[in-house]
Write an enzyme that holds these catalytic residues in place. Structure first.
Site, short mmCIF file in Angstrom:
data_model
loop_
_atom_site.label_atom_id
_atom_site.label_comp_id
_atom_site.label_asym_id
_atom_site.label_seq_id
_atom_site.Cartn_x
_atom_site.Cartn_y
_atom_site.Cartn_z
N ASN A 7 0.87 -1.16 0.00
CA ASN A 7 0.00 0.00 0.00
C ASN A 7 0.92 1.22 0.00
O ASN A 7 1.49 1.58 1.02
CB ASN A 7 -0.88 -0.03 1.25
CG ASN A 7 -1.87 1.12 1.28
OD1 ASN A 7 -1.81 2.03 0.44
ND2 ASN A 7 -2.77 1.09 2.24
N ARG A 95 -2.51 -2.09 -3.52
CA ARG A 95 -3.76 -1.36 -3.29
C ARG A 95 -3.74 -0.12 -4.20
O ARG A 95 -2.78 0.66 -4.17
CB ARG A 95 -3.84 -0.92 -1.83
CG ARG A 95 -5.05 -0.08 -1.62
CD ARG A 95 -5.11 0.45 -0.22
NE ARG A 95 -6.34 1.21 -0.06
CZ ARG A 95 -6.42 2.34 0.62
NH1 ARG A 95 -5.38 2.83 1.23
NH2 ARG A 95 -7.56 2.97 0.72
N HIS A 184 -13.27 1.90 -0.07
CA HIS A 184 -13.24 0.82 0.94
C HIS A 184 -13.81 -0.47 0.36
O HIS A 184 -14.27 -1.34 1.10
CB HIS A 184 -14.07 1.16 2.20
CG HIS A 184 -13.56 2.33 2.99
ND1 HIS A 184 -14.41 3.13 3.70
CD2 HIS A 184 -12.33 2.80 3.20
CE1 HIS A 184 -13.71 4.07 4.32
NE2 HIS A 184 -12.43 3.89 4.02
N ARG A 245 -13.08 13.92 8.41
CA ARG A 245 -13.81 14.29 7.19
C ARG A 245 -15.29 14.48 7.50
O ARG A 245 -15.87 13.73 8.28
CB ARG A 245 -13.66 13.19 6.12
CG ARG A 245 -12.27 13.15 5.52
CD ARG A 245 -12.15 12.02 4.52
NE ARG A 245 -11.34 10.95 5.02
CZ ARG A 245 -11.35 9.71 4.55
NH1 ARG A 245 -12.15 9.39 3.56
NH2 ARG A 245 -10.56 8.79 5.05
N GLU A 388 -7.65 -5.86 5.42
CA GLU A 388 -7.49 -5.38 4.05
C GLU A 388 -6.37 -6.10 3.32
O GLU A 388 -6.50 -6.44 2.14
CB GLU A 388 -7.24 -3.88 4.06
CG GLU A 388 -7.56 -3.30 2.72
CD GLU A 388 -7.44 -1.79 2.64
OE1 GLU A 388 -6.90 -1.18 3.57
OE2 GLU A 388 -7.89 -1.24 1.62
#
Ligand code: AMP
Length: 402
Positions: A7, A95, A184, A245, A388
């Site tokens: 990632n 990713r 996601h 956020r 993940e």
């Protein structure tokens, strides 16, 4: 068979080496502050086992190439016994944040795929460029290993037009691909698969609402195993209240802030992404700190909890209307897996819709996938830890093994 999962961020590389025969993590690492005066390298070998050991170093890391090579030096250290040579890595999963409309699934990286990821840079300027940097470096260092791109957006490419269109001039979609994409996706797909297993039902017959509550938060409506709506939009800012956020706001806010506060668009965007959400409401963005503050009488912390959980509930209700029949609601990620209060508040008042949480099961903590609804709950509720890296590795296995 060992897979490497990467990632790559703008100034960091996170990676894991996973033995796919047993799906165990052999090493997990982080290269941070790439390009700064002092970089940070951290690797944990055999995490969670009695052989667990850690290597930490501070050194200048000029770019992604030298970051990846430093990580490789640790992974090939004979004392650690992770790999002897780059060719011991059977495949690599990357990713990639934004696949735009080009990718509905994970895919083997070819020059055409690289060009498509590059084409989608305008949709996620920071992320896709950083992901590409990581891919290019890995392709050079691990030249013999197949490399697979796993997109955050791919799972949501099944959304129908009624869900993915914004009600904006159609030309914006035709010319600039302005639409909702969702993110996601790897996490939502992973927990959906695990949930189907727990329900002992094929995923293709499951209607689920998956609720990913971490630093970033999103919710997905899954009908017959595929994503039909999700809360994040063209960028990862829409929808739920997140750590920093804002989630949904009135789009006219931008004009108001510009006219009344003299803020330019860049400043407004930074505020909505980095200074809003839970942090905006109460100054804290780690849920554990927010609970402590709320318990100590901090009204803003209590407000942040109320705003986040109310928004969750509103979206769950909306997605129940989207799906009609719901087999299960699944909570995952840092908050979703660990916070009984947030789960209970997010489901409050939904008894009439067939959701009956079991307070004892909800407050127990095991770290394992588990059911937290009452036996007679028509809609079952699960906590399922997301993973993940393992999800990416499984995607890679699917691609390289056909
Ligand atoms: P993630 O992005 O999935 O790593 O989630 C990170 C967030 O999970 C943190 O910012 C915390 O707010 C939250 N978190 C982690 N552990 C707990 C916990 N035990 N209780 C409540 N929230 C937690």
């Amino acid at each position: 068979m060992k897979f490497l999962v990467i990632n790559s961020g703008s100034s960091s590389i996170k990676y894991q080496v996973i033995d796919m025969t047993t799906e165990t993590v052999l090493a997990t690492g982080l290269v941070e502050r790439i390009g700064e005066t002092t970089g940070h390298l951290q690797t944990t070998f055999y995490p969670g086992t009695d052989q667990e050991r850690e290597s930490v170093a501070e050194q200048a890391i000029a770019d992604h190439d030298s970051g990846m090579r430093s990580a490789l030096a640790l992974l090939t250290d004979p004392e650690q016994g992770i790999i002897a040579h780059t060719t011991d890595i059977a495949a690599i999963g990357h990713r990639v944040v934004h696949g735009g409309e080009d990718f509905r699934a994970s895919t083997l990286i070819t020059p055409a795929v690289l060009a498509a990821i590059e084409r989608n840079i305008p949709l996620a300027p920071l992320h896709n460029q950083a992901n590409l940097d990581g891919i290019r470096v890995a392709m050079e260092i691990f030249a013999d290993s197949p490399q697979v791109a796993v997109f955050d957006t791919a799972f949501h490419q099944t959304m129908p037009p009624r869900a993915f269109h914004y009600a904006l001039p159609y030309a914006l979609y035709e010319q600039d691909r302005v639409r909702r994409y969702g993110f996601h996706g790897t996490s939502h797909r992973f927990v959906a698969g695990e949930c189907a297993r727990l329900l002992a039902k094929p995923l293709a017959q499951c209607n689920l609402i998956t609720v990913h509550l971490g630093n970033g938060c999103s919710m997905t409506a899954i009908e017959n195993g595929v994503s039909v709506d999700t809360s994040l939009g063209m960028t990862p800012l829409e929808g739920l209240v997140m750590g920093t956020r804002c989630g949904d706001v009135d789009p006219a806010l931008h004009l108001f802030l510009h006219q009344n506060k003299g803020m330019d668009l860049v400043a407004i965007d930074a505020m909505l992404n980095k200074e809003s959400g839970l942090k905006g409401l109460c100054g804290l963005n780690d849920m554990r700190d927010i609970h402590k503050a709320a318990a100590g009488g901090d009204e803003r912390a209590a407000l942040a909890l109320a705003v986040q959980t109310y928004r969750n509930r509103k979206y769950i209700g909306a997605f129940m209307a989207v799906l009609g029949r719901v087999d299960a609601i699944v909570f995952t990620a840092g908050i979703g897996e660990n916070d009984p209060f947030v789960r209970a508040e997010s489901l409050k008042g939904l008894e009439a819709f067939g959701v009956r949480l079991d307070p004892d099961k909800n407050s127990g903590h095991t770290g394992e996938a588990r059911i937290i609804s009452q036996n007679d709950s028509r809609v079952r509720v699960f906590v399922i830890p997301t993973n993940e890296e393992l999800a990416i590795a499984r995607e890679v296995a699917g691609v390289v093994q056909g």
